[in-house]
Enzyme design. Sequence first.
Site, PDB file in Angstrom:
ATOM      1  CB  THR A 142       0.446  -3.451   6.372  1.00 40.24           C
ATOM      2  OG1 THR A 142      -0.877  -3.611   5.828  1.00 40.24           O
ATOM      3  CG2 THR A 142       0.948  -2.077   6.330  1.00 40.24           C
ATOM      4  CG  ASP A 143      -2.667  -7.295   3.891  1.00 39.29           C
ATOM      5  OD1 ASP A 143      -3.039  -6.264   4.700  1.00 39.29           O
ATOM      6  OD2 ASP A 143      -3.192  -7.212   3.042  1.00 39.29           O
ATOM      7  CB  THR A 190      -0.859  -0.046   1.271  1.00 34.81           C
ATOM      8  OG1 THR A 190      -1.675  -1.182   0.977  1.00 34.81           O
ATOM      9  CG2 THR A 190      -1.745   1.390   1.539  1.00 34.81           C
ATOM     10  CB  SER A 235       2.682  -7.799   1.352  1.00 32.85           C
ATOM     11  OG  SER A 235       1.690  -7.836   2.145  1.00 32.85           O
TER      12      SER A 235
HETATM   13  C1  SIN Z   1      -0.264  -5.163   1.048  1.00 33.53           C
HETATM   14  O1  SIN Z   1      -0.083  -6.061   2.029  1.00 33.53           O
HETATM   15  O2  SIN Z   1       0.426  -5.295  -0.130  1.00 33.53           O
HETATM   16  C2  SIN Z   1      -1.576  -4.277   1.143  1.00 33.53           C
HETATM   17  C3  SIN Z   1      -1.952  -3.902   2.119  1.00 33.53           C
HETATM   18  C4  SIN Z   1      -1.317  -2.903   2.984  1.00 33.53           C
HETATM   19  O3  SIN Z   1      -0.011  -2.835   2.673  1.00 33.53           O
HETATM   20  O4  SIN Z   1      -1.650  -2.241   3.873  1.00 33.53           O
END
Ligand code: SIN
Length: 319
Positions: free
Chosen positions: A93-94, A14, A60
């Site tokens: 973040t995932d 993100t 991710s």
């Molecule tokens: C991801 O994990 O690539 C999408 C969600 C995020 O980064 O918050």
Amino acid sequence: MNAAVVVVLGTGGTIAGAAASAQDNVGYTAGQLSVQQLVAAVPALGMLSLECEQVANIDSKDMSHAVWQRLAQRCAFHLARSEVAGIVVTHGTDTLEETAYFLHRVLAPTKPVVLTAAMRPATSLQADGPQNLLDAVSVARAAGARGVVAVLGGRVFGGSELRKVHTYRLDAFDAGDAGPLAVIEEGCLRMFRAWPEGTAFGIDTIARESSLWPRVELLIGHAGVTGALVDLLVASGVQGIAVAGVGNGHLASEFETALRRAQAAGVSVLCASRCAFGAVLVAAGVDEATALPSAGTLSPAQARIELLLRGLVGAHAPA
Ligand code: SIN
């Protein structure tokens, strides 16, 4: 000005995401901007000696063993360069906590490898990525910094302790019982604990083509669970099963019996808890030699990585 180089490795997420509208913090596409664009969006980084490299540009949720392998190899390459002070990895973040744990166990570096991410896309009205990236670079340049850490929302977390705990909020991360290692305030670190140390499996452990890595799956305990999925996995040739048990890693009888059958068939098993906090504690009087192995403080996803790496080195894994 410090002449030491910081290498920024981009993997997507993100933090590199874009939405059609600045108000949209959910309906965006991750991994749209290059790592060079992320760095260019933070004017203060223009004065520093940075190198950018795009390792991947993915959401991710699609993180793969192949990308982990390449990322760890690029980290190892740059860490070995004397002019490099540290590395920053931009990430989604995932699965951030999984990549952090993987890098921690493969590298346990004596220089800092600082992961960062964002909950809002780069196009957001109030994107959190630029400040997180600036903070991550500050940590990567900090005197004495070492180990795999993550920097989010002004807090520094140990790579082996990081947990994503909220689906949407800006402060979506914590470190369970361990708490943050430090805070980063206006570029200055206020430390609470020592930098992470650890015994690494080593970069050579993951040299094998990633499609040949052991198959390790993750199962979750729940009311009404049976042993059916365990038996199916064993029949399909799985080599390891990490388990998210209930409570203190407890397993329903049928589920446990199937896991013991799997273990007897040569499948490695490691039991964590689906609870957000706490370690799996072995009760007094339980014979550890016959109990299914406990993952201790590891989360279920970390336990899966642990089995994967142990599988790559065979019986000679460090404790
Ligand atoms: C991801 O994990 O690539 C999408 C969600 C995020 O980064 O918050």
